[in-house]
Motif scaffolding. Sequence first.
Motif, short mmCIF file in Angstrom:
data_model
loop_
_atom_site.label_atom_id
_atom_site.label_comp_id
_atom_site.label_asym_id
_atom_site.label_seq_id
_atom_site.Cartn_x
_atom_site.Cartn_y
_atom_site.Cartn_z
N HIS A 70 0.81 -1.22 0.00
CA HIS A 70 0.00 0.00 0.00
C HIS A 70 0.84 1.27 0.00
O HIS A 70 0.45 2.28 0.61
N CYS A 71 1.98 1.22 -0.67
CA CYS A 71 2.70 2.47 -0.93
C CYS A 71 1.76 3.32 -1.78
O CYS A 71 1.24 2.86 -2.80
N ASN A 72 1.52 4.53 -1.35
CA ASN A 72 0.51 5.36 -2.00
C ASN A 72 0.86 5.71 -3.45
O ASN A 72 0.01 5.65 -4.32
N GLU A 73 2.13 6.04 -3.69
CA GLU A 73 2.53 6.45 -5.04
C GLU A 73 4.05 6.38 -5.15
O GLU A 73 4.76 6.69 -4.19
N TRP A 74 4.55 5.98 -6.31
CA TRP A 74 5.98 5.92 -6.54
C TRP A 74 6.28 6.01 -8.03
O TRP A 74 5.42 5.75 -8.87
N ILE A 75 7.50 6.38 -8.32
CA ILE A 75 8.00 6.41 -9.68
C ILE A 75 9.09 5.36 -9.77
O ILE A 75 9.98 5.31 -8.93
N THR A 76 9.03 4.50 -10.78
CA THR A 76 10.07 3.52 -11.04
C THR A 76 10.80 3.97 -12.30
O THR A 76 10.21 4.01 -13.38
N SER A 77 12.06 4.36 -12.14
CA SER A 77 12.88 4.73 -13.29
C SER A 77 13.79 3.57 -13.63
O SER A 77 14.48 3.04 -12.75
N ILE A 78 13.79 3.17 -14.89
CA ILE A 78 14.55 2.00 -15.33
C ILE A 78 15.38 2.37 -16.55
O ILE A 78 14.86 2.98 -17.49
N GLN A 79 16.64 1.98 -16.51
CA GLN A 79 17.48 2.00 -17.70
C GLN A 79 17.87 0.56 -17.95
O GLN A 79 18.41 -0.10 -17.06
N LEU A 80 17.61 0.08 -19.15
CA LEU A 80 17.84 -1.32 -19.48
C LEU A 80 18.71 -1.39 -20.72
O LEU A 80 18.38 -0.78 -21.74
N GLN A 81 19.83 -2.10 -20.62
CA GLN A 81 20.71 -2.27 -21.77
C GLN A 81 20.70 -3.72 -22.20
O GLN A 81 20.90 -4.62 -21.40
N ILE A 82 20.46 -3.92 -23.50
CA ILE A 82 20.37 -5.25 -24.09
C ILE A 82 21.31 -5.29 -25.30
O ILE A 82 21.33 -4.36 -26.10
N ARG A 83 22.06 -6.36 -25.40
CA ARG A 83 22.88 -6.60 -26.58
C ARG A 83 22.33 -7.85 -27.26
O ARG A 83 22.25 -8.90 -26.63
N SER A 84 21.97 -7.73 -28.51
CA SER A 84 21.31 -8.86 -29.18
C SER A 84 22.26 -10.01 -29.49
O SER A 84 21.80 -11.14 -29.68
N GLY A 85 23.58 -9.78 -29.54
CA GLY A 85 24.51 -10.83 -29.91
C GLY A 85 25.32 -11.41 -28.78
O GLY A 85 26.25 -12.19 -29.02
N GLY A 86 25.03 -11.06 -27.54
CA GLY A 86 25.80 -11.60 -26.43
C GLY A 86 25.53 -10.84 -25.14
O GLY A 86 24.67 -9.95 -25.08
N ASP A 87 26.28 -11.20 -24.12
CA ASP A 87 26.13 -10.58 -22.80
C ASP A 87 26.57 -9.13 -22.82
O ASP A 87 27.48 -8.74 -23.56
N ILE A 88 25.96 -8.33 -21.96
CA ILE A 88 26.41 -6.97 -21.67
C ILE A 88 26.39 -6.82 -20.16
O ILE A 88 25.37 -7.03 -19.51
N THR A 89 27.55 -6.55 -19.58
CA THR A 89 27.66 -6.49 -18.12
C THR A 89 28.11 -5.11 -17.67
O THR A 89 28.76 -4.37 -18.43
N GLY A 90 27.80 -4.81 -16.44
CA GLY A 90 28.26 -3.56 -15.85
C GLY A 90 29.77 -3.53 -15.73
O GLY A 90 30.40 -2.50 -15.98
N ASP A 91 30.36 -4.66 -15.35
CA ASP A 91 31.82 -4.71 -15.23
C ASP A 91 32.49 -4.36 -16.55
O ASP A 91 33.48 -3.63 -16.58
N GLU A 92 31.97 -4.87 -17.63
CA GLU A 92 32.52 -4.57 -18.96
C GLU A 92 32.53 -3.07 -19.23
O GLU A 92 33.46 -2.53 -19.82
N LYS A 93 31.49 -2.40 -18.76
CA LYS A 93 31.34 -0.98 -19.05
C LYS A 93 32.22 -0.09 -18.17
O LYS A 93 32.56 1.02 -18.58
#
Length: 98
Positions: A70-93
């Motif tokens: 019952h959280c009255n209101e919230w904003i969910t901000s999402i950044q999503l990175q997808i690579r179609s040919g393989g893994d993409i990791t935070g460590d790599e970046k």
Amino acid sequence: MHQYIVNASIQILPVVQDRHPYEWVDEAIAIIQNAGIKYEIGPFATVVEGTYEEVMKVINAVNEHLFNRHCNEWITSIQLQIRSGGDITGDEKVEKFR
């Protein structure tokens, strides 16, 4: 969607006055911590890594938890990175900066 590793940044911004917003954020982080995927908590967002399905499942679980608690209101901000040919990791970046 493919089974490669994707990464996402998840930020929860409670728009509430019933309790301190950090209490809601702490509950969201607990959901992420118990999800069984790689995560790194930052001061503004939490970065998660897993398959697309795993990451989206965590995002959904966080929103469902806030709704069910019952959280009255919230904003969910999402950044999503997808690579179609393989893994993409935070460590790599960011490895060259560590």
